[in-house]
Design a protein around this motif. Structure first.
Motif, PDB file in Angstrom:
ATOM      1  N   LYS A 115       0.865  -1.174   0.000  1.00  0.00           N
ATOM      2  CA  LYS A 115       0.000   0.000   0.000  1.00  0.00           C
ATOM      3  C   LYS A 115       0.902   1.224   0.000  1.00  0.00           C
ATOM      4  CE  LYS A 115      -3.989   2.147   0.585  1.00  0.00           C
ATOM      5  NZ  LYS A 115      -4.815   2.362  -0.563  1.00  0.00           N
ATOM      6  N   ILE A 116       0.591   2.212  -0.827  1.00  0.00           N
ATOM      7  CA  ILE A 116       1.411   3.413  -1.008  1.00  0.00           C
ATOM      8  C   ILE A 116       0.731   4.605  -0.345  1.00  0.00           C
ATOM      9  CG2 ILE A 116       2.369   5.014  -2.702  1.00  0.00           C
ATOM     10  CD1 ILE A 116       1.958   2.775  -4.800  1.00  0.00           C
ATOM     11  N   ASP A 117       1.539   5.420   0.330  1.00  0.00           N
ATOM     12  CA  ASP A 117       1.049   6.700   0.831  1.00  0.00           C
ATOM     13  C   ASP A 117       2.226   7.677   0.804  1.00  0.00           C
ATOM     14  OD1 ASP A 117      -0.751   8.550   1.794  1.00  0.00           O
ATOM     15  OD2 ASP A 117      -0.660   7.856   3.864  1.00  0.00           O
ATOM     16  N   PHE A 118       1.945   8.926   0.493  1.00  0.00           N
ATOM     17  CA  PHE A 118       2.977   9.957   0.424  1.00  0.00           C
ATOM     18  C   PHE A 118       2.677  11.082   1.398  1.00  0.00           C
ATOM     19  CE2 PHE A 118       3.117   8.214  -3.906  1.00  0.00           C
ATOM     20  CZ  PHE A 118       4.477   8.045  -4.090  1.00  0.00           C
ATOM     21  N   GLU A 119       3.736  11.694   1.872  1.00  0.00           N
ATOM     22  CA  GLU A 119       3.643  12.927   2.647  1.00  0.00           C
ATOM     23  C   GLU A 119       4.877  13.749   2.283  1.00  0.00           C
ATOM     24  OE1 GLU A 119       3.803  13.923   7.323  1.00  0.00           O
ATOM     25  OE2 GLU A 119       2.310  12.418   6.754  1.00  0.00           O
ATOM     26  N   GLY A 120       4.732  14.643   1.312  1.00  0.00           N
ATOM     27  CA  GLY A 120       5.877  15.396   0.810  1.00  0.00           C
ATOM     28  C   GLY A 120       6.867  14.465   0.141  1.00  0.00           C
ATOM     29  N   ASP A 121       8.144  14.516   0.580  1.00  0.00           N
ATOM     30  CA  ASP A 121       9.163  13.631   0.002  1.00  0.00           C
ATOM     31  C   ASP A 121       9.303  12.327   0.785  1.00  0.00           C
ATOM     32  OD1 ASP A 121      10.463  14.567   2.265  1.00  0.00           O
ATOM     33  OD2 ASP A 121      12.373  14.949   1.253  1.00  0.00           O
ATOM     34  N   ILE A 122       8.292  11.999   1.594  1.00  0.00           N
ATOM     35  CA  ILE A 122       8.283  10.760   2.385  1.00  0.00           C
ATOM     36  C   ILE A 122       7.305   9.774   1.745  1.00  0.00           C
ATOM     37  CG2 ILE A 122       7.817   9.728   4.640  1.00  0.00           C
ATOM     38  CD1 ILE A 122      10.256  11.592   4.641  1.00  0.00           C
ATOM     39  N   LEU A 123       7.755   8.531   1.601  1.00  0.00           N
ATOM     40  CA  LEU A 123       6.950   7.446   1.058  1.00  0.00           C
ATOM     41  C   LEU A 123       6.724   6.409   2.149  1.00  0.00           C
ATOM     42  CD1 LEU A 123       5.745   5.616  -1.236  1.00  0.00           C
ATOM     43  CD2 LEU A 123       8.117   4.892  -1.692  1.00  0.00           C
ATOM     44  N   TYR A 124       5.458   6.045   2.358  1.00  0.00           N
ATOM     45  CA  TYR A 124       5.105   4.991   3.314  1.00  0.00           C
ATOM     46  C   TYR A 124       4.647   3.776   2.523  1.00  0.00           C
ATOM     47  CZ  TYR A 124       4.924   8.924   6.573  1.00  0.00           C
ATOM     48  OH  TYR A 124       5.234  10.029   7.310  1.00  0.00           O
ATOM     49  N   LEU A 125       5.250   2.626   2.813  1.00  0.00           N
ATOM     50  CA  LEU A 125       4.843   1.370   2.188  1.00  0.00           C
ATOM     51  C   LEU A 125       4.442   0.386   3.281  1.00  0.00           C
ATOM     52  CD1 LEU A 125       7.608   0.880  -0.537  1.00  0.00           C
ATOM     53  CD2 LEU A 125       5.281   1.720  -0.859  1.00  0.00           C
ATOM     54  N   LYS A 126       3.277  -0.242   3.101  1.00  0.00           N
ATOM     55  CA  LYS A 126       2.780  -1.248   4.047  1.00  0.00           C
ATOM     56  C   LYS A 126       2.436  -2.496   3.255  1.00  0.00           C
ATOM     57  CE  LYS A 126      -1.142  -2.343   7.026  1.00  0.00           C
ATOM     58  NZ  LYS A 126      -1.653  -3.515   6.350  1.00  0.00           N
ATOM     59  N   SER A 127       2.888  -3.654   3.735  1.00  0.00           N
ATOM     60  CA  SER A 127       2.540  -4.898   3.059  1.00  0.00           C
ATOM     61  C   SER A 127       1.027  -5.086   3.101  1.00  0.00           C
ATOM     62  CB  SER A 127       3.265  -6.091   3.697  1.00  0.00           C
ATOM     63  OG  SER A 127       2.960  -6.175   5.073  1.00  0.00           O
ATOM     64  N   THR A 128       0.486  -5.650   2.026  1.00  0.00           N
ATOM     65  CA  THR A 128      -0.962  -5.873   1.983  1.00  0.00           C
ATOM     66  C   THR A 128      -1.334  -7.275   2.435  1.00  0.00           C
ATOM     67  OG1 THR A 128      -0.905  -6.568  -0.329  1.00  0.00           O
ATOM     68  CG2 THR A 128      -1.295  -4.204   0.122  1.00  0.00           C
ATOM     69  N   GLU A 129      -0.369  -8.189   2.412  1.00  0.00           N
ATOM     70  CA  GLU A 129      -0.574  -9.545   2.919  1.00  0.00           C
ATOM     71  C   GLU A 129       0.547  -9.851   3.901  1.00  0.00           C
ATOM     72  OE1 GLU A 129       0.251  -9.595  -0.660  1.00  0.00           O
ATOM     73  OE2 GLU A 129      -1.772  -9.182  -1.329  1.00  0.00           O
ATOM     74  N   PRO A 130       0.244 -10.567   4.973  1.00  0.00           N
ATOM     75  CA  PRO A 130       1.297 -10.908   5.939  1.00  0.00           C
ATOM     76  C   PRO A 130       2.364 -11.798   5.306  1.00  0.00           C
ATOM     77  CG  PRO A 130      -0.887 -11.385   6.819  1.00  0.00           C
ATOM     78  CD  PRO A 130      -1.061 -11.060   5.376  1.00  0.00           C
ATOM     79  N   ILE A 131       3.588 -11.654   5.804  1.00  0.00           N
ATOM     80  CA  ILE A 131       4.685 -12.545   5.426  1.00  0.00           C
ATOM     81  C   ILE A 131       5.161 -13.261   6.685  1.00  0.00           C
ATOM     82  CG2 ILE A 131       5.434 -11.141   3.470  1.00  0.00           C
ATOM     83  CD1 ILE A 131       7.809 -10.236   5.301  1.00  0.00           C
ATOM     84  N   LEU A 132       5.848 -14.357   6.494  1.00  0.00           N
ATOM     85  CA  LEU A 132       6.417 -15.097   7.610  1.00  0.00           C
ATOM     86  C   LEU A 132       7.807 -14.546   7.897  1.00  0.00           C
ATOM     87  CD1 LEU A 132       5.684 -17.421   9.506  1.00  0.00           C
ATOM     88  CD2 LEU A 132       6.759 -18.978   7.874  1.00  0.00           C
ATOM     89  N   SER A 133       8.036 -14.130   9.141  1.00  0.00           N
ATOM     90  CA  SER A 133       9.311 -13.549   9.530  1.00  0.00           C
ATOM     91  C   SER A 133       9.676 -14.051  10.918  1.00  0.00           C
ATOM     92  CB  SER A 133       9.223 -12.014   9.519  1.00  0.00           C
ATOM     93  OG  SER A 133      10.453 -11.441   9.910  1.00  0.00           O
ATOM     94  N   ASN A 134      10.736 -14.844  10.980  1.00  0.00           N
ATOM     95  CA  ASN A 134      11.209 -15.395  12.253  1.00  0.00           C
ATOM     96  C   ASN A 134      10.101 -16.151  12.991  1.00  0.00           C
ATOM     97  OD1 ASN A 134      13.383 -15.922  13.939  1.00  0.00           O
ATOM     98  ND2 ASN A 134      12.957 -14.170  15.253  1.00  0.00           N
ATOM     99  N   GLY A 135       9.308 -16.903  12.219  1.00  0.00           N
ATOM    100  CA  GLY A 135       8.268 -17.749  12.801  1.00  0.00           C
ATOM    101  C   GLY A 135       6.942 -17.052  13.063  1.00  0.00           C
ATOM    102  N   LEU A 136       6.846 -15.755  12.766  1.00  0.00           N
ATOM    103  CA  LEU A 136       5.615 -15.006  12.997  1.00  0.00           C
ATOM    104  C   LEU A 136       5.072 -14.440  11.683  1.00  0.00           C
ATOM    105  CD1 LEU A 136       6.727 -12.843  16.069  1.00  0.00           C
ATOM    106  CD2 LEU A 136       5.224 -14.845  16.131  1.00  0.00           C
ATOM    107  N   HIS A 137       3.749 -14.407  11.554  1.00  0.00           N
ATOM    108  CA  HIS A 137       3.141 -13.716  10.423  1.00  0.00           C
ATOM    109  C   HIS A 137       3.067 -12.235  10.777  1.00  0.00           C
ATOM    110  CE1 HIS A 137       1.890 -17.785   9.244  1.00  0.00           C
ATOM    111  NE2 HIS A 137       2.003 -17.264   8.023  1.00  0.00           N
ATOM    112  N   VAL A 138       3.651 -11.410   9.903  1.00  0.00           N
ATOM    113  CA  VAL A 138       3.771  -9.985  10.179  1.00  0.00           C
ATOM    114  C   VAL A 138       3.364  -9.159   8.965  1.00  0.00           C
ATOM    115  CG1 VAL A 138       5.693 -10.364  11.792  1.00  0.00           C
ATOM    116  CG2 VAL A 138       6.178  -9.826   9.397  1.00  0.00           C
TER     117      VAL A 138
END
Length: 167
Positions: A115-138
Motif C-alpha cells: 500500500k502506497i502513501d505519500f507525505e511530501g518527500d516521504i513514502l510509506y509502504l505497508k505490506s498488503t498480505e502478511p509474510i512469515l518472519s522469524n516464525g511469525l506472520h507480520v
C-alpha cells in the motif's frame, strides 16, 4: 492528474523498517533500529530494493566467498534484497512487485504488494498480505525519503576518505 508510478520513480533512502505481528505482539525491528536501505523505481517499470542491518559482522577475509559460518549468518540475517518489475494501481494506491531475483530464493518469481502513501518527500509502504518472519506472520511498514536530489553524506564522506588514502 499525476500517476502514482510517476511519483514513485526515483531513488528512496530507508528511514525505518518495522514488522508488526498479526497476533498483536510487540513491533519488531528485523534490521535493527538504524537500518540502511535504498529502493529504486525506474521509468521502464523495474525496481530494486536493498536493506541492511547496520551491525553486520565484517568478514575477516577480504574474499566475499571465504567467510566463517558466523560471518555468513550475520550477512544473510542482516540483509534483504530483491528486484524485478513493478506495476501501480492508481485507484487502490497499491504497487505490485513481480520479483525476478531475491536474496531469499523463495521470493523468486513471486508477487508482493504494498500500500502506497505519500507525505511530501516521504513514502510509506505497508505490506498488503502478511509474510512469515522469524516464525511469525507480520505486516511490514517501511518509511522512505526521496534521495534523487540529495547526496548521501555518509557515502560521500567515506569515499572522500578512501580517495585521500590512495597515492
Amino acid at each position: 492528474m499525476t500517476s502514482l508510478k510517476n511519483e514513485l520513480v526515483g531513488t528512496w533512502k530507508l528511514l525505518s523498517y518495522i514488522e508488526v505481528p498479526i497476533g498483536g505482539d510487540d513491533s519488531l525491528f528485523p534490521m535493527g533500529k538504524n537500518p540502511y536501505g535504498l529502493l529504486m523505481y525506474s521509468p521502464d517499470g523495474f525496481m530494486s530494493v536493498q536493506i541492511s542491518r547496520e551491525e553486520r559482522l565484517p568478514y575477516k577475509s577480504n574474499d566475499k566467498l571465504q567467510a566463517s559460518e558466523e560471518e555468513m549468518l550475520s550477512s544473510l540475517h542482516g540483509y534483504i534484497a530483491f528486484s524485478g518489475k513493478f506495476k501501480v494501481d492508481n485507484s487502490s494506491a497499491i504497487v505490485t512487485y513481480m520479483i525476478k531475483s531475491s536474496l531469499f530464493p523463495n521470493w523468486k518469481n513471486k508477487v508482493q504488494r504494498r500500500k502506497i502513501d505519500f507525505e511530501g518527500d516521504i513514502l510509506y509502504l505497508k505490506s498488503t498480505e502478511p509474510i512469515l518472519s522469524n516464525g511469525l506472520h507480520v505486516n511490514s511498514y517501511m518509511t522512505w525519503q526521496r534521495t534523487d536530489r540529495v547526496i548521501d553524506e555518509f557515502f560521500e564522506e567515506r569515499i572522500r576518505k578512501e580517495l585521500s588514502l590512495q597515492p
